[in-house]
Design a protein around this motif. Structure first.
Motif, PDB file in Angstrom:
ATOM      1  N   GLY A 183       0.561  -1.228   0.237  1.00  0.00           N
ATOM      2  CA  GLY A 183       0.068  -0.258   0.210  1.00  0.00           C
ATOM      3  C   GLY A 183       0.459   1.077  -0.181  1.00  0.00           C
ATOM      4  N   PRO A 184       0.815   2.093   0.942  1.00  0.00           N
ATOM      5  CA  PRO A 184       1.290   3.222   1.021  1.00  0.00           C
ATOM      6  C   PRO A 184       3.386   3.395   1.479  1.00  0.00           C
ATOM      7  CG  PRO A 184      -0.639   3.621   2.088  1.00  0.00           C
ATOM      8  CD  PRO A 184      -0.766   2.335   1.940  1.00  0.00           C
ATOM      9  N   GLY A 185       3.354   2.148   1.961  1.00  0.00           N
ATOM     10  CA  GLY A 185       3.923   1.839   2.800  1.00  0.00           C
ATOM     11  C   GLY A 185       4.790   2.364   2.236  1.00  0.00           C
ATOM     12  N   ALA A 186       5.451   2.388   0.732  1.00  0.00           N
ATOM     13  CA  ALA A 186       6.794   2.415  -0.210  1.00  0.00           C
ATOM     14  C   ALA A 186       6.539   3.842  -0.198  1.00  0.00           C
ATOM     15  CB  ALA A 186       6.696   1.468  -1.386  1.00  0.00           C
ATOM     16  N   ALA A 187       5.937   4.268  -0.694  1.00  0.00           N
ATOM     17  CA  ALA A 187       5.860   5.920  -0.299  1.00  0.00           C
ATOM     18  C   ALA A 187       6.323   6.658   0.968  1.00  0.00           C
ATOM     19  CB  ALA A 187       4.040   6.361  -0.279  1.00  0.00           C
ATOM     20  N   VAL A 188       5.570   5.796   1.669  1.00  0.00           N
ATOM     21  CA  VAL A 188       6.566   6.719   3.358  1.00  0.00           C
ATOM     22  C   VAL A 188       7.999   6.122   3.387  1.00  0.00           C
ATOM     23  CG1 VAL A 188       4.295   7.723   4.261  1.00  0.00           C
ATOM     24  CG2 VAL A 188       5.639   5.638   4.709  1.00  0.00           C
ATOM     25  N   GLY A 189       8.588   5.662   2.459  1.00  0.00           N
ATOM     26  CA  GLY A 189      10.003   4.619   2.466  1.00  0.00           C
ATOM     27  C   GLY A 189       9.733   3.382   3.489  1.00  0.00           C
ATOM     28  N   LEU A 190       8.953   2.906   4.079  1.00  0.00           N
ATOM     29  CA  LEU A 190       8.728   1.580   4.227  1.00  0.00           C
ATOM     30  C   LEU A 190       8.756   0.134   3.703  1.00  0.00           C
ATOM     31  CD1 LEU A 190       7.692   2.039   7.000  1.00  0.00           C
ATOM     32  CD2 LEU A 190       5.441   1.081   7.112  1.00  0.00           C
ATOM     33  N   HIS A 191       9.770  -0.024   4.399  1.00  0.00           N
ATOM     34  CA  HIS A 191      10.622  -1.770   3.967  1.00  0.00           C
ATOM     35  C   HIS A 191       9.839  -3.247   4.980  1.00  0.00           C
ATOM     36  CE1 HIS A 191      12.257   1.016   0.974  1.00  0.00           C
ATOM     37  NE2 HIS A 191      12.337   0.536   0.050  1.00  0.00           N
ATOM     38  N   LEU A 192       9.929  -4.060   4.958  1.00  0.00           N
ATOM     39  CA  LEU A 192       9.765  -5.359   5.229  1.00  0.00           C
ATOM     40  C   LEU A 192      11.557  -6.130   5.494  1.00  0.00           C
ATOM     41  CD1 LEU A 192       7.255  -6.212   3.096  1.00  0.00           C
ATOM     42  CD2 LEU A 192       6.490  -6.258   5.391  1.00  0.00           C
ATOM     43  N   GLN A 193      11.485  -6.575   6.118  1.00  0.00           N
ATOM     44  CA  GLN A 193      13.046  -7.132   6.359  1.00  0.00           C
ATOM     45  C   GLN A 193      12.643  -8.549   6.073  1.00  0.00           C
ATOM     46  OE1 GLN A 193      14.114  -8.412  10.903  1.00  0.00           O
ATOM     47  NE2 GLN A 193      12.388  -7.202  11.519  1.00  0.00           N
ATOM     48  N   PRO A 194      13.355  -8.894   5.221  1.00  0.00           N
ATOM     49  CA  PRO A 194      13.732  -9.607   4.532  1.00  0.00           C
ATOM     50  C   PRO A 194      12.847 -11.056   5.318  1.00  0.00           C
ATOM     51  CG  PRO A 194      16.129  -9.067   5.026  1.00  0.00           C
ATOM     52  CD  PRO A 194      14.973  -8.669   5.547  1.00  0.00           C
ATOM     53  N   THR A 195      13.083 -12.296   4.571  1.00  0.00           N
ATOM     54  CA  THR A 195      12.211 -13.185   4.820  1.00  0.00           C
ATOM     55  C   THR A 195      13.223 -14.223   5.523  1.00  0.00           C
ATOM     56  OG1 THR A 195      12.075 -14.252   2.717  1.00  0.00           O
ATOM     57  CG2 THR A 195      10.109 -13.239   3.036  1.00  0.00           C
ATOM     58  N   ALA A 196      12.619 -15.108   6.447  1.00  0.00           N
ATOM     59  CA  ALA A 196      13.693 -15.900   6.928  1.00  0.00           C
ATOM     60  C   ALA A 196      14.250 -16.801   5.870  1.00  0.00           C
ATOM     61  CB  ALA A 196      13.066 -17.077   7.814  1.00  0.00           C
ATOM     62  N   GLU A 197      13.739 -17.110   4.215  1.00  0.00           N
ATOM     63  CA  GLU A 197      14.838 -17.604   3.748  1.00  0.00           C
ATOM     64  C   GLU A 197      15.438 -16.713   3.241  1.00  0.00           C
ATOM     65  OE1 GLU A 197      12.919 -20.081  -0.360  1.00  0.00           O
ATOM     66  OE2 GLU A 197      12.021 -18.675   0.680  1.00  0.00           O
ATOM     67  N   VAL A 198      14.949 -15.768   3.442  1.00  0.00           N
ATOM     68  CA  VAL A 198      15.893 -15.029   1.931  1.00  0.00           C
ATOM     69  C   VAL A 198      17.291 -15.139   3.335  1.00  0.00           C
ATOM     70  CG1 VAL A 198      16.964 -12.499   1.387  1.00  0.00           C
ATOM     71  CG2 VAL A 198      14.518 -13.604   0.593  1.00  0.00           C
ATOM     72  N   VAL A 199      16.927 -14.521   4.828  1.00  0.00           N
ATOM     73  CA  VAL A 199      18.298 -14.446   5.579  1.00  0.00           C
ATOM     74  C   VAL A 199      19.496 -15.641   5.105  1.00  0.00           C
ATOM     75  CG1 VAL A 199      18.932 -14.104   7.418  1.00  0.00           C
ATOM     76  CG2 VAL A 199      17.497 -12.879   6.490  1.00  0.00           C
ATOM     77  N   ALA A 200      18.349 -16.663   5.238  1.00  0.00           N
ATOM     78  CA  ALA A 200      19.194 -17.973   5.518  1.00  0.00           C
ATOM     79  C   ALA A 200      20.380 -18.317   3.997  1.00  0.00           C
ATOM     80  CB  ALA A 200      18.797 -19.104   5.591  1.00  0.00           C
ATOM     81  N   ASN A 201      19.943 -18.133   3.217  1.00  0.00           N
ATOM     82  CA  ASN A 201      20.455 -17.935   1.921  1.00  0.00           C
ATOM     83  C   ASN A 201      21.392 -16.412   1.485  1.00  0.00           C
ATOM     84  OD1 ASN A 201      19.838 -20.857   0.971  1.00  0.00           O
ATOM     85  ND2 ASN A 201      17.795 -19.587   1.229  1.00  0.00           N
ATOM     86  N   ILE A 202      21.926 -15.784   2.554  1.00  0.00           N
ATOM     87  CA  ILE A 202      22.584 -14.700   2.113  1.00  0.00           C
ATOM     88  C   ILE A 202      24.219 -15.512   1.984  1.00  0.00           C
ATOM     89  CG2 ILE A 202      23.468 -12.903   2.582  1.00  0.00           C
ATOM     90  CD1 ILE A 202      20.858 -11.474   4.005  1.00  0.00           C
ATOM     91  N   PRO A 203      24.770 -15.187   0.946  1.00  0.00           N
ATOM     92  CA  PRO A 203      26.331 -15.876   0.937  1.00  0.00           C
ATOM     93  C   PRO A 203      26.626 -15.208   1.925  1.00  0.00           C
ATOM     94  CG  PRO A 203      25.362 -14.460  -0.721  1.00  0.00           C
ATOM     95  CD  PRO A 203      24.044 -14.461  -0.241  1.00  0.00           C
ATOM     96  N   SER A 204      27.988 -15.692   2.520  1.00  0.00           N
ATOM     97  CA  SER A 204      29.008 -15.327   3.760  1.00  0.00           C
ATOM     98  C   SER A 204      29.766 -14.287   3.023  1.00  0.00           C
ATOM     99  CB  SER A 204      30.221 -16.335   3.679  1.00  0.00           C
ATOM    100  OG  SER A 204      30.714 -16.675   2.714  1.00  0.00           O
ATOM    101  N   TRP A 205      30.326 -13.580   1.595  1.00  0.00           N
ATOM    102  CA  TRP A 205      30.949 -12.888   1.037  1.00  0.00           C
ATOM    103  C   TRP A 205      29.711 -10.970   1.060  1.00  0.00           C
ATOM    104  CZ3 TRP A 205      27.731 -10.552  -2.896  1.00  0.00           C
ATOM    105  CH2 TRP A 205      27.445 -11.457  -3.741  1.00  0.00           C
ATOM    106  N   ALA A 206      28.306 -11.887   1.176  1.00  0.00           N
ATOM    107  CA  ALA A 206      27.195 -10.269   1.254  1.00  0.00           C
ATOM    108  C   ALA A 206      26.898  -9.983   2.607  1.00  0.00           C
ATOM    109  CB  ALA A 206      26.287 -10.992   0.699  1.00  0.00           C
TER     110      ALA A 206
END
Length: 318
Positions: A158-181
């Motif tokens: 909704g309007p969250g993006a317009a006020v600069g609001l972001h969601l935290q990454p999902t658990a699946e995304v966090v679990a797959n972030i490589p070590s160098w990143a």
């Protein structure tokens, strides 16, 4: 503005300081998941979260501290977030059985009788920034969390993006972030390993909290054991999570740079270490966390010495 998916009007039975309770969840002034109206000004407070039903943007407004709270929500998690709104703002926080026991605590409670602990019921969302806060200054921690959310999260519904609001990454995304990143986010291997580990067990953590209450000691104990079973996570991390996700009134951040020193100075005129803090707070069990909460509300802290920038917001080891 886009019409909300759901709305709610709620009238708390105490003077609810909406901004103040929401600020318990904020991770620095630039937190991309939480936007609070300026202190002392009317306006909406914005929060982005991942509920069990899906993402949500929540806009909360209270024009009168003693009056009604109006909330609008966008996204699949709208109904869940509005059902949980009273708990988020402290309605589940039960002070029954708390005794001041000390004149300084009694005076703080007299001055701030309506202090409440909010609860999000989202332990993984609390864990991510808390782990990032380990062993670094507040400035570094908040920058690392913001970088993680902006790079791997997504714009709020909704309007969250317009006020600069972001969601935290999902658990699946966090679990797959490589070590160098992680290194590119200025998050060292010890913290990134802990983040990946808890991400892989996020659903188990959510099950512990699901259906619990702030006074549910069994759920708090289970969450404590689960968090501390992860290598690199200890009593401080557990307390920070239980306070935010469960609103646990007995959670004390042992190991924090300031808590023991400030409580000791307030109650005895000298700084405590963690052992002394544990001993002096024991009579308040199961409300030990309310003592530093009330003292903090009253602004009762030891005089800061030396160069403040090197001390302010310095987080503990575990």
């Amino acid at each position: 503005m886009e019409q909300p998916d759901a709305t709610r009007v709620w009238r708390p039975d105490w003077p609810c300081a909406v901004r103040h309770v929401l600020a318990q969840q904020r991770r620095g002034g630039g937190d991309p998941t939480l936007r609070l109206a300026a202190l002392g000004e009317r306006g909406q407070h914005w929060r982005a979260s991942r509920t069990p039903e899906g993402p949500v943007t929540l806009a909360i407004e209270s024009r009168d501290p003693a009056g009604e709270v109006r909330a609008s929500a966008w996204g699949p998690g709208a109904d869940w977030a509005l059902d949980q709104l009273p708990d988020l703002l402290g309605a589940a926080d039960d002070w029954l059985g708390f005794e001041a026991r000390h004149p300084v605590v009694a005076e703080a409670w007299r001055r701030y009788p309506h202090v409440r602990l909010g609860r999000t019921a989202r332990p993984f969302e609390a864990l991510v920034p808390t782990i990032i806060e380990q062993k670094v200054t507040g400035k570094e921690a908040f920058a690392g969390f913001r970088a993680l959310v902006l790079k791997y999260g997504e714009p709020a519904p909704g309007p969250g993006a317009a006020v600069g609001l972001h969601l935290q990454p999902t658990a699946e995304v966090v679990a797959n972030i490589p070590s160098w990143a992680w290194l590119g986010l200025h998050i060292d291997p010890a913290r990134s390993r802990a983040l990946v580990t808890v991400a892989r067990h996020a659903e188990a953590l959510e099950r512990i909290v699901r259906g619990s209450t702030s006074s549910d000691l069994r759920s708090s104990s289970k969450l404590d054991r689960a968090v501390r079973s992860v290598p690199g996570l200890g009593v401080w991390t557990s307390a920070e999570i239980r306070a935010r996700a469960l609103g646990d009134p007995d959670a004390v951040s042992f190991g924090d740079y300031h808590v023991a020193k400030d409580v000791g100075w307030a109650l005895s005129g000298r700084e405590f270490d963690d052992r002394e803090l544990s001993d002096v707070l024991e009579p308040w069990r199961p409300h030990r966390g309310r003592v530093p909460l009330l003292l903090g509300e009253a602004g009762i802290r030891r005089p800061r010495r030396g160069h403040r920038a090197s001390l302010r917001g310095h987080f503990p080891h575990v």
